[in-house]
Motif scaffolding. Structure first.
Motif, mmCIF file in Angstrom:
data_model
loop_
_atom_site.group_PDB
_atom_site.id
_atom_site.type_symbol
_atom_site.label_atom_id
_atom_site.label_comp_id
_atom_site.label_asym_id
_atom_site.label_seq_id
_atom_site.Cartn_x
_atom_site.Cartn_y
_atom_site.Cartn_z
ATOM 1 N N ARG A 8 0.824 -1.209 0.000
ATOM 2 C CA ARG A 8 0.000 0.000 0.000
ATOM 3 C C ARG A 8 0.862 1.265 0.000
ATOM 4 O O ARG A 8 1.940 1.291 0.588
ATOM 5 C CB ARG A 8 -0.921 0.012 1.226
ATOM 6 C CG ARG A 8 -1.912 -1.151 1.232
ATOM 7 C CD ARG A 8 -2.768 -1.154 2.495
ATOM 8 N NE ARG A 8 -3.697 -2.272 2.480
ATOM 9 C CZ ARG A 8 -4.906 -2.230 1.926
ATOM 10 N NH1 ARG A 8 -5.322 -1.101 1.367
ATOM 11 N NH2 ARG A 8 -5.681 -3.289 1.942
ATOM 12 N N ALA A 9 0.356 2.292 -0.640
ATOM 13 C CA ALA A 9 1.063 3.572 -0.724
ATOM 14 C C ALA A 9 1.317 4.134 0.666
ATOM 15 O O ALA A 9 0.428 4.144 1.517
ATOM 16 C CB ALA A 9 0.250 4.564 -1.546
ATOM 17 N N GLY A 10 2.557 4.555 0.899
ATOM 18 C CA GLY A 10 2.907 5.186 2.164
ATOM 19 C C GLY A 10 3.142 4.231 3.308
ATOM 20 O O GLY A 10 3.263 4.670 4.453
ATOM 21 N N GLU A 11 3.212 2.929 3.017
ATOM 22 C CA GLU A 11 3.412 1.935 4.070
ATOM 23 C C GLU A 11 4.581 1.027 3.724
ATOM 24 O O GLU A 11 4.959 0.882 2.561
ATOM 25 C CB GLU A 11 2.142 1.102 4.277
ATOM 26 C CG GLU A 11 0.948 1.924 4.741
ATOM 27 C CD GLU A 11 -0.297 1.080 4.950
ATOM 28 O OE1 GLU A 11 -0.222 -0.159 4.788
ATOM 29 O OE2 GLU A 11 -1.350 1.671 5.279
ATOM 30 N N VAL A 12 5.133 0.401 4.766
ATOM 31 C CA VAL A 12 6.231 -0.549 4.587
ATOM 32 C C VAL A 12 5.698 -1.961 4.820
ATOM 33 O O VAL A 12 5.138 -2.245 5.882
ATOM 34 C CB VAL A 12 7.388 -0.264 5.565
ATOM 35 C CG1 VAL A 12 8.504 -1.292 5.378
ATOM 36 C CG2 VAL A 12 7.931 1.148 5.360
ATOM 37 N N LEU A 13 5.857 -2.811 3.830
ATOM 38 C CA LEU A 13 5.515 -4.228 3.930
ATOM 39 C C LEU A 13 6.813 -5.013 3.996
ATOM 40 O O LEU A 13 7.681 -4.859 3.128
ATOM 41 C CB LEU A 13 4.704 -4.672 2.712
ATOM 42 C CG LEU A 13 4.549 -6.174 2.493
ATOM 43 C CD1 LEU A 13 3.668 -6.797 3.560
ATOM 44 C CD2 LEU A 13 3.988 -6.474 1.105
ATOM 45 N N ALA A 14 6.978 -5.841 5.011
ATOM 46 C CA ALA A 14 8.184 -6.659 5.155
ATOM 47 C C ALA A 14 7.877 -8.097 4.782
ATOM 48 O O ALA A 14 6.836 -8.640 5.150
ATOM 49 C CB ALA A 14 8.719 -6.590 6.581
#
Length: 272
Positions: A35-41
């Motif tokens: 998602r835009a503006g988020e960090v996915l690990a």
């Protein structure tokens, strides 16, 4: 420049991704949403398929099953060049730096897709080419400032410390004005101070509205900056959820984190 989507909007999605190499099933039914503006690990043990998933997502490999969409458009079979033009950029686990070029020249090299002048304008050094080159240098200097390397703009990359090279690679990836940034172990090999610098930089990039997808083994970093975590094991989805949910999952602890890793993850969550 790619206009960034509203924060929280799904920008990149992978659904049911599968691939085999000979008799080895490297990925089986793997998916995620960034998602835009988020960090996915994306985390998991060595050999879990994390980098293979990145290679498929960035067009280096072709999945035998599944679908990838970028802003809702199917890009499953798109080339790396096409994906870069659409706003997807990545860094690699091993440094891909031009060591004989300066820091500024490295970032400028990443800007070529955004230059408006053509080949003839460059060959004959027409005013349009000179304006484009000046704009590229200005953009490169702004990115070097953002990653804390403006003072080293004229330094050959081979003379920079390792942590600075990691940040330089991120700056070059950002030179394409990405909507999605894939980072493959950006803090690998960094000392604690360098890791904190990478941590802050990733948070800054996400705050701009870029969707960041991160592969990383440093659990403190992952838990501190991630909004969502996907766990792979032996090519399959083991778990997904918030950092807190993943850290508390006994299957994740048993397969990957272990007792020490769980403590580090808890420490990172507490610092977030």
């Amino acid at each position: 420049m790619n206009a960034l989507p509203p924060r929280g909007k799904v920008v990149l999605a992978a659904e049911g991704i599968g691939i085999s190499f000979g008799g080895l099933r490297a990925l089986d039914g793997v998916g995620f949403s960034a998602r835009a503006g988020e960090v996915l690990a994306i985390i998991g043990p060595n050999g879990a398929g994390k980098t293979t998933l990145f290679n498929i997502t960035s067009g280096l490999y072709r999945a035998t099953e599944g679908r990838i969409t970028l802003d809702g458009v199917d890009v499953t079979d798109a080339s790396p060049h096409r994906l870069a033009a659409l706003g997807l950029s990545r860094s690699f686990q091993n440094l891909q730096i031009f060591f004989r070029m300066t820091a500024a020249e490295n970032v400028m090299a990443g800007r070529h897709l955004r230059e408006g002048s053509g080949l003839l304008a460059d060959l004959f050094r027409l005013p349009a080419a000179r304006r484009a080159n000046a704009a590229t240098r200005d953009a490169a200097m702004a990115l070097l400032e953002e990653v804390g390397l403006a003072a080293h703009a004229g330094t050959p990359a081979g003379g920079l410390p390792y942590g600075a090279l990691k940040r330089l690679e991120i700056a070059r990836a950002l030179a394409t004005d990405p909507r999605v940034l894939l980072l493959d172990e950006p803090a690998a090999g960094c000392n604690p101070v360098e890791t904190e610098e990478i941590d802050r930089l990733i948070a800054q990039v996400a705050a701009r509205g870029v969707a960041v997808v991160l592969i990383e083994h440093d659990m403190k970093l992952v838990m501190r900056i991630s909004r969502h975590v996907v766990v792979l094991n032996q090519g399959r989805m083991l778990a997904e959820g918030t950092p807190e949910e993943v850290r508390a999952n006994p299957e994740v602890v048993a397969a990957y984190l272990g007792t020490h890793g769980a403590r580090e993850a808890a420490r990172g969550t507490a610092d977030a």
